[in-house]
Design an enzyme around this catalytic site. Structure first.
Site, PDB file in Angstrom:
ATOM      1  NE  ARG A 130      -3.547  -2.246   2.804  1.00 34.22           N
ATOM      2  CZ  ARG A 130      -3.264  -3.376   3.441  1.00 34.22           C
ATOM      3  NH1 ARG A 130      -2.063  -3.549   3.990  1.00 34.22           N
ATOM      4  NH2 ARG A 130      -4.158  -4.350   3.529  1.00 34.22           N
ATOM      5  CE  LYS A 145      -6.178  -0.817   4.916  1.00 35.66           C
ATOM      6  NZ  LYS A 145      -7.497  -1.059   4.287  1.00 35.66           N
ATOM      7  CG  HIS A 170      -5.097   0.593  -3.809  1.00 35.28           C
ATOM      8  ND1 HIS A 170      -4.422   0.338  -2.626  1.00 35.28           N
ATOM      9  CD2 HIS A 170      -6.195  -0.199  -3.790  1.00 35.28           C
ATOM     10  CE1 HIS A 170      -5.085  -0.559  -1.921  1.00 35.28           C
ATOM     11  NE2 HIS A 170      -6.173  -0.902  -2.610  1.00 35.28           N
ATOM     12  NE  ARG A 210      -2.942  -3.478  -1.497  1.00 37.63           N
ATOM     13  CZ  ARG A 210      -2.450  -4.276  -0.555  1.00 37.63           C
ATOM     14  NH1 ARG A 210      -1.151  -4.452  -0.462  1.00 37.63           N
ATOM     15  NH2 ARG A 210      -3.238  -4.906   0.296  1.00 37.63           N
ATOM     16  CG  HIS A 221      -5.894  -8.636   1.361  1.00 36.19           C
ATOM     17  ND1 HIS A 221      -6.105  -9.109   0.079  1.00 36.19           N
ATOM     18  CD2 HIS A 221      -5.753  -7.284   1.244  1.00 36.19           C
ATOM     19  CE1 HIS A 221      -6.089  -8.091  -0.766  1.00 36.19           C
ATOM     20  NE2 HIS A 221      -5.869  -6.988  -0.094  1.00 36.19           N
ATOM     21  CE1 TYR A 278      -6.411  -7.663  -7.299  1.00 37.52           C
ATOM     22  CE2 TYR A 278      -6.416  -8.579  -5.093  1.00 37.52           C
ATOM     23  CZ  TYR A 278      -6.248  -7.512  -5.942  1.00 37.52           C
ATOM     24  OH  TYR A 278      -5.921  -6.289  -5.434  1.00 37.52           O
TER      25      TYR A 278
END
Length: 303
Positions: A150, A174, A245, A248, A271, A280
């Site tokens: 990110r 995150k 992004h 990414r 994730h 995806y």
């Protein structure tokens, strides 16, 4: 006249900052959502948290839908109000938690635009890398695409987060989750060139350990990194304009096209849920369809 509901939202904001460690972006979004709820509730003469009920919450969300809010926005606003009512219930300000009765709008999960593998190669192999800013920009794009990080993670990197021997970078993602991400030789080489001949030209006493620096020597800001990506893609021409992004997403797509399994891509991207990575999966499904058409005796071949 004091609005107890607005006071409760302010207290909830302090709770999110102190105990939930949410990102500044998420905090602003949630508090904005709840401010909108307070305004709607005030029109209905509801200014006390104890008066919140599922009927009012559903009416507010229905109003958002009528105003044309996207499914992503509706899903976020539902999540915000659920967290808020749960907090109120735990604090004793609500006898029951009406947020438990709210449904969750299904988000439309379309794959964003991505570069083709040829586009990515043309972008990175033809970039003008003269001067310290050129070296920095190449390293920035190589890491964004090569590691699929990110933009906030990229800007948070320090010099010692790159392990050139193992060809990995240590990323703080995150929720404060740390992960080790593999990077290819082109990215390692670009970062090495930047550290050797670019960073020393921009570094100041205030640079600290930041890996990537802005033109004035401070840590590179995500807004500046976005400008770099847009500008460098524009220089190439005939390549879709993407944000960091988008690079990414391109990285994840190309990993799957190359045969990577979904769990590995999940770990690389950082994730928390495999469901997020599953956006995806249709890419790999299309690749399998193409293989089937070309290889199976009963496959459908174009005329």
């Amino acid at each position: 006249m004091t609005n107890a509901l607005e006071d409760a939202v302010s207290d909830f904001g302090r709770h999110l900052r102190a105990e939930r460690d949410v990102s500044p972006h998420t905090l602003r979004a949630y508090l904005g959502d709840l401010a909108d709820l307070c305004a709607y509730a005030a029109v209905a003469s509801v200014t006390d948290p104890a008066e919140l009920d599922v009927s009012l919450l559903r009416a507010w969300l229905a109003r958002q839908h009528a105003l044309g809010r996207s499914r992503a926005t509706l899903a976020r606003r539902t999540a915000a109000v659920r967290m808020f009512t749960r907090h109120l219930h735990r604090c004793g300000l609500l006898r029951d938690d009406p947020g438990l009765l709210l449904g969750t709008p299904k988000r439309q999960r379309d794959l964003p635009s991505v570069l083709t593998q040829d586009d990515a190669a043309r972008l990175l192999d033809t970039m003008d890398v003269q001067g310290p800013l050129g070296l920095r920009d190449l390293a920035v794009l190589e890491v964004l695409y090569g590691a699929g990080v990110r933009v906030s993670e990229l800007c948070g990197l320090d010099v010692d987060d790159l392990d050139t021997g193992r060809r990995t970078i240590r990323v703080l993602g995150k929720g404060g989750r740390e992960r080790s991400v593999p990077v290819g030789e082109p990215a390692v080489r670009a970062v090495h060139d930047w550290l050797r001949a670019g960073r020393p030209e921009l570094a100041t006493e205030d640079s600290g350990p930041a890996l990537f620096l802005g033109a004035r020597g401070g840590r590179l800001h995500p807004t500046s990194a976005r400008r770099i990506v847009h500008a460098r893609i524009a220089e190439v021409g005939q390549v879709p304009d993407l944000s960091p992004h988008g690079l990414r997403h391109s990285a994840a797509t190309h990993l799957l096209e190359g045969g990577a399994d979904l769990r590995s891509v999940q770990e690389i991207l950082g994730h928390a849920s495999l469901q997020t990575t599953q956006i995806y999966t249709h890419v790999s499904a299309e690749r399998l369809k193409q293989v089937h058409r070309q290889a199976h005796p009963r496959g459908t071949r174009p005329e």
